[in-house]
Design an enzyme around this catalytic site. Sequence first.
Site, PDB file in Angstrom:
ATOM      1  CG  ASP B  62     -11.625   4.980   3.897  1.00 53.31           C
ATOM      2  OD1 ASP B  62     -11.649   4.003   3.137  1.00 53.31           O
ATOM      3  OD2 ASP B  62     -11.468   4.898   5.132  1.00 53.31           O
ATOM      4  CE1 TYR B 120      -3.270   8.187   4.242  1.00 53.33           C
ATOM      5  CE2 TYR B 120      -1.658   6.571   5.003  1.00 53.33           C
ATOM      6  CZ  TYR B 120      -2.756   6.901   4.217  1.00 53.33           C
ATOM      7  OH  TYR B 120      -3.333   5.952   3.409  1.00 53.33           O
TER       8      TYR B 120
END
Lengths: 255, 255
Positions: B62, B120
Site C-alpha cells: 500500500d 514482513y
Amino acid sequence: MDDPAQESSRRLKLIIEYDGTDFVGWQMQAAGAGRTVQQTIQEAFQTFTGSDAQVVGSGRTDSGVHARGQVAHAIVQTGLDCEKILKALNGILPHDIAILSVTETDGSFHARYSAIERRYSYTISNVPCAIDRRVAWYVRYPLNVVSMNECCKHIIGEHDFRAFTSSQAEVHHYRCTVTAAFWEQQGTKLIFRIHANRFLHNMVRALVGTMVEVGRGYYSPEEFSTALTSGDRKYAGPTAPPVGLILEEVLYSHA
Amino acid sequence: MDDPAQESSRRLKLIIEYDGTDFVGWQMQAAGAGRTVQQTIQEAFQTFTGSDAQVVGSGRTDSGVHARGQVAHAIVQTGLDCEKILKALNGILPHDIAILSVTETDGSFHARYSAIERRYSYTISNVPCAIDRRVAWYVRYPLNVVSMNECCKHIIGEHDFRAFTSSQAEVHHYRCTVTAAFWEQQGTKLIFRIHANRFLHNMVRALVGTMVEVGRGYYSPEEFSTALTSGDRKYAGPTAPPVGLILEEVLYSHA
C-alpha cells in the site's frame, strides 16, 4: 546576579538526534545560508518560552552529517519541568530533529568543553540502497575489510592527524587520542566506528575516504600509515561524502 | 512462436528495495493517481530497452509501505546480460528504488503465484525519532512487549483472519498460515516480525494496531484472541499507519 532575567535562567542538557540531509550543518550561519540545527532548536525554545535561548553543541557537524546523540546545553528562561520541555520541543520541531532527553544541569557543564570523548559511525553500503540512502554512502566496488581494519591499528592511540583534516582548519594543534577504531560488516553494509577525545574538521570523512582506497586495493595499509605520519593532506585519499557520517554519542566526565 | 518480438522476450526475477514514503503503493494506477513502484520500474526498462516491459510483483504494498525484498518478474526484450541490466536499472531509477538483483528465469516462475511465504516487519519507536522517521511508527505511550508477545501465540498456525482485514477485501477465503510471529526489543525500538503463506489487505497493520492496544493495557491478550476468533473487524483495534511496515522477503519453492 542583579539582572532578573539572568536570575531565572536555567541550563539544560539536551541529547539530540537529527537527519542532517536537509541542514547546512549544526552551526548557526548568516541569514539566508540555509537551515541549521542549532538555530532551529533555538527558535523552538523561543516559540514556547517567549524569550531568547542560547544553544551550544558539543561540536559542529557539517552539512549533510547526522547525529543520533549530539549533546548541547541550552540557556533558557522557563518554569516548565524537563519532561514538559521535552514534549514542547518535540511538538514544535520539524520531523528531522528529535530531542531524546532534557535534563537539568548547571554552569559547571559545558556541552563542548566538558566533553571527554566523541563517538562517530560511518556507514558504507556495498549495494545500491533505497531505504538507507540518507545515511549510507553507496560504494560500488568490492572492499577488503581486512585491510581496512589493518589501517585502524595505525589510527588507535595519540597521533597528529594533520594529514586527515581540511587545510583551512584553525586549531592550536592536531593531536587526537583515538580510543577505538574498527570496521564491522553487517550484511551488505560496512560500518566504521571511531571514538576519540576530539576530532579535526573532516577527519572521519578523510580517514574513511582513504581507507576505502585501501579497501579497493589502491593503497596498502602501510601507505596509509605513511600518509598519517607524513602530516601532509596530499598523501591521504579523498574525503568521503557526509551522507554516511553519524555523531553517535558524546561522553562527559560527570553524567 | 511466430511473433519475433515474443521470441526475443525474456523473463527476469528482480529483488527490489524501496522507500514507499513517496509512492502511492506498488500497484500501477490510473494516470494522475501518483507514483507507483511498478510503473516506475516498467518505465526504467522501457528507457534502456526501447520496448514495453511488464513487471509483476509478489503482491501489492500500500501507499507508504516499504520493501527490502519485494520480488517481481519482468517480461522484457533485451540482449543485455543480467549484470548489465541491474546496472542500467539502478542508473535510471530514482533514489527511492534500488534493484538488489536480476536473475534469469522462465515461464515456470511467477512472482505472485510461485511464492510460498512472505515475511514482513513492522517497527515501532517508543521515542521520537528523526533518522528513522520514514520507517518507524512513533508510539508515545509505554508498551508491554510481554503481553504483545502473548498475542502472537494466538496468531501462529492456520487461522481465519477476517477480523484483521479491510472490509472491501475481495478474496475467496480468509485463511492464512502464520509460521512465525514475534516482537523483539532493539534499544528504543520494538520490531514485529511475521511470516505467512499469504496476507490479507491491511492484515499486518490491523494486527499491529490491535497488539499496540494490548501493549498499552486497553485490551488483554485473551480479548485479542476473542477478536481473532470472532471473525469480525469491529472487535479488533485500529489499523497501524503504513510508515513502520516493510516487506522483508518473499520465499519460493525453487530459487
